[in-house]
Design a protein around this motif. Structure first.
Motif, short mmCIF file in Angstrom:
data_model
loop_
_atom_site.label_atom_id
_atom_site.label_comp_id
_atom_site.label_asym_id
_atom_site.label_seq_id
_atom_site.Cartn_x
_atom_site.Cartn_y
_atom_site.Cartn_z
N VAL A 10 0.85 -1.18 0.00
CA VAL A 10 0.00 0.00 0.00
C VAL A 10 0.89 1.23 0.00
CG1 VAL A 10 -1.76 1.31 1.23
CG2 VAL A 10 -1.85 -1.19 1.25
N SER A 11 0.64 2.14 -0.91
CA SER A 11 1.31 3.43 -0.95
C SER A 11 0.25 4.50 -1.12
CB SER A 11 2.33 3.46 -2.09
OG SER A 11 1.73 3.13 -3.32
N PRO A 12 0.59 5.78 -1.01
CA PRO A 12 -0.45 6.82 -1.01
C PRO A 12 -1.40 6.81 -2.19
CG PRO A 12 1.63 7.73 -0.25
CD PRO A 12 1.92 6.34 -0.70
N ALA A 13 -0.91 6.45 -3.40
CA ALA A 13 -1.76 6.51 -4.59
C ALA A 13 -1.89 5.17 -5.30
CB ALA A 13 -1.21 7.57 -5.56
N LEU A 14 -1.54 4.08 -4.62
CA LEU A 14 -1.61 2.76 -5.25
C LEU A 14 -1.69 1.68 -4.17
CD1 LEU A 14 0.53 1.56 -8.27
CD2 LEU A 14 0.17 0.06 -6.31
N GLY A 146 1.65 17.72 -14.32
CA GLY A 146 0.61 18.49 -15.00
C GLY A 146 -0.36 17.63 -15.77
N LEU A 147 0.15 16.54 -16.38
CA LEU A 147 -0.73 15.63 -17.13
C LEU A 147 -1.65 14.84 -16.20
CD1 LEU A 147 1.82 14.28 -19.79
CD2 LEU A 147 0.06 16.04 -20.11
N GLY A 148 -1.17 14.54 -14.99
CA GLY A 148 -2.05 13.98 -13.97
C GLY A 148 -2.35 12.50 -14.07
N ALA A 149 -1.50 11.72 -14.73
CA ALA A 149 -1.74 10.27 -14.83
C ALA A 149 -1.62 9.60 -13.46
CB ALA A 149 -0.76 9.64 -15.81
N ASP A 150 -2.27 8.45 -13.30
CA ASP A 150 -2.21 7.71 -12.05
C ASP A 150 -0.81 7.19 -11.76
OD1 ASP A 150 -5.27 7.31 -11.37
OD2 ASP A 150 -5.05 6.88 -13.50
N ILE A 151 -0.11 6.74 -12.81
CA ILE A 151 1.25 6.24 -12.68
C ILE A 151 2.15 7.06 -13.59
CG2 ILE A 151 2.80 4.27 -13.03
CD1 ILE A 151 0.40 2.43 -12.53
N ILE A 152 3.27 7.52 -13.05
CA ILE A 152 4.23 8.27 -13.84
C ILE A 152 5.59 7.58 -13.76
CG2 ILE A 152 2.98 10.42 -13.49
CD1 ILE A 152 5.06 11.29 -11.48
N GLU A 192 -1.14 11.55 -5.15
CA GLU A 192 -2.10 11.35 -6.24
C GLU A 192 -1.54 10.56 -7.40
OE1 GLU A 192 -4.16 15.49 -6.75
OE2 GLU A 192 -2.15 15.77 -5.93
N GLN A 193 -0.21 10.52 -7.51
CA GLN A 193 0.44 9.84 -8.63
C GLN A 193 1.59 8.98 -8.10
OE1 GLN A 193 1.25 13.74 -10.67
NE2 GLN A 193 0.52 12.63 -12.48
N SER A 194 1.68 7.75 -8.60
CA SER A 194 2.73 6.83 -8.17
C SER A 194 3.89 6.88 -9.17
CB SER A 194 2.19 5.40 -8.09
OG SER A 194 1.19 5.31 -7.08
N LEU A 195 5.09 7.12 -8.65
CA LEU A 195 6.30 7.19 -9.46
C LEU A 195 6.97 5.83 -9.51
CD1 LEU A 195 8.58 8.69 -10.99
CD2 LEU A 195 9.50 9.34 -8.73
N PHE A 196 7.17 5.30 -10.73
CA PHE A 196 7.84 4.01 -10.92
C PHE A 196 9.26 4.24 -11.43
CE2 PHE A 196 4.23 0.69 -11.71
CZ PHE A 196 3.55 1.15 -10.59
N PRO A 197 10.27 3.64 -10.80
CA PRO A 197 11.62 3.62 -11.37
C PRO A 197 11.70 2.61 -12.50
CG PRO A 197 11.62 3.09 -9.01
CD PRO A 197 10.22 2.98 -9.50
N ILE A 198 12.79 2.67 -13.28
CA ILE A 198 12.97 1.77 -14.42
C ILE A 198 14.31 1.06 -14.30
CG2 ILE A 198 13.05 1.58 -16.93
CD1 ILE A 198 11.43 4.19 -17.06
N VAL A 199 14.27 -0.26 -14.21
CA VAL A 199 15.49 -1.06 -14.10
C VAL A 199 16.23 -1.04 -15.44
CG1 VAL A 199 16.43 -3.34 -13.60
CG2 VAL A 199 14.41 -2.53 -12.37
N GLN A 200 17.50 -0.70 -15.39
CA GLN A 200 18.34 -0.71 -16.59
C GLN A 200 19.51 -1.66 -16.38
OE1 GLN A 200 17.73 0.45 -19.49
NE2 GLN A 200 15.98 1.80 -19.10
N ASP A 219 12.39 2.05 -2.45
CA ASP A 219 11.07 1.65 -1.94
C ASP A 219 9.94 2.43 -2.61
OD1 ASP A 219 9.26 0.22 -0.41
OD2 ASP A 219 9.31 1.66 1.24
N CYS A 220 9.84 2.27 -3.92
CA CYS A 220 8.81 2.97 -4.69
C CYS A 220 7.54 2.12 -4.81
CB CYS A 220 9.36 3.32 -6.08
SG CYS A 220 10.72 4.52 -6.01
N PRO A 221 6.41 2.71 -5.24
CA PRO A 221 5.14 1.96 -5.30
C PRO A 221 5.15 0.80 -6.27
CG PRO A 221 4.74 4.33 -5.34
CD PRO A 221 6.21 4.15 -5.52
#
Length: 285
Positions: A10-14, A146-152, A192-200, A219-221
């Protein structure tokens, strides 16, 4: 296996709850501010807010749970300020369900001939009028907020899969983590929006492990697996997906970026991935 013994987070937006699991394959419910997404899920690409050839009503009739918008293109036209003034992407395109925006980083590959990559960010030359645009982690966050997507998505340093310079992958692995820290600091709407990192890390086992460790420590959502589906062999692609899913938290969503061939979707689900996308249409697990 009883539901209450399956992993969740559980995280604030997800909110994410695995409801069934066999081996690494799993099904789950991902509760977003605008919709409850059943995973695994296939995510169509709406580059400028529209999935080509389909209305949002038709997408709902097809039971589409979440679509993707492109930060680079929407930031250029019509601009995130205008979209934000119309209620964000959800209001702009009349879409009541889940929305994800990419970071603009993929254009480092698709527009590589028009891009200069430095520690500050990526400077693009517009293919339309030749003007320059510097996309930094901070600017990527401002546009996506600004775009306001659920996941960024974080701005990551994307290296084409066909690149043969090992030093470039090494550089990109560590830079992606540094850019993630800048994205986290700049993200103004974490409730309001969950930030996802990207594994490289390319196809290098060591670099993938380094990236996994560094990103999981934040420790991201949820997490994305990037740098694939760029022309590499299937055996390499599947191996990297399996390595990445094994190193990610069991109770959080995993988004495999850029895939869409039916066989790849089946294999990735077996490997424990849940959110997948393709450039024609995109996906998730």
């Amino acid at each position: 296996m009883a539901t209450n013994s399956l992993p969740s987070s559980v995280s604030p937006a997800l909110k994410f709850q695995v409801v069934a699991q066999q081996g690494r394959a799993r099904t789950a419910l991902m509760t977003l501010p605008h919709y409850v997404v059943e995973t695994p899920v296939f995510m169509p690409v709406g580059t400028k807010g529209t999935v080509k050839g389909l209305t949002t009503e038709q997408l709902q009739d097809l039971d589409c749970h979440i679509i993707l918008g492109n930060t680079y293109h929407l930031g250029n036209q019509p601009g995130h300020e205008l979209v934000n003034s119309m209620g964000g992407l959800h209001g702009f395109i009349n879409w009541p369900r889940g929305m994800l925006t990419d970071s603009g980083g993929f254009q480092m590959v698709s527009l590589l001939h028009l891009a200069d990559i430095t520690e500050s960010g990526v400077e693009f030359q517009s293919p339309v009028d030749g003007s320059r645009m510097l996309l930094t982690p901070e600017e990527s966050m401002a546009i996506q907020n600004g775009l306001g997507a659920d996941i960024i998505m974080q701005l990551d340093d994307v290296v084409p899969a066909t690149n043969v310079d090992p030093q470039r992958f090494e550089e990109a692995t560590y830079r992606t983590t540094r850019w993630l820290d800048r994205c986290i600091k700049a993200h103004s709407r974490p409730n309001e929006q969950s930030l996802f990192p990207i594994v490289q890390g390319g196809f290098d086992v060591r670099l993938r492990d380094i990236s996994l460790q560094q990103l999981v420590e934040r420790d991201c959502p949820g997490y994305a697996i990037g740098g694939l589906a760029g022309g590499e062999g299937k055996d390499v692609f599947w191996r990297v997906v399996a390595q990445s899913t094994a190193g990610l938290p069991p109770g959080k969503p995993r988004y495999v970026m850029g895939i869409g061939y039916p066989l790849d979707i089946v294999i990735c689900r077996w490997a424990g991935a849940r959110n997948r996308t393709v450039r024609r249409t995109q996906t998730g697990a």
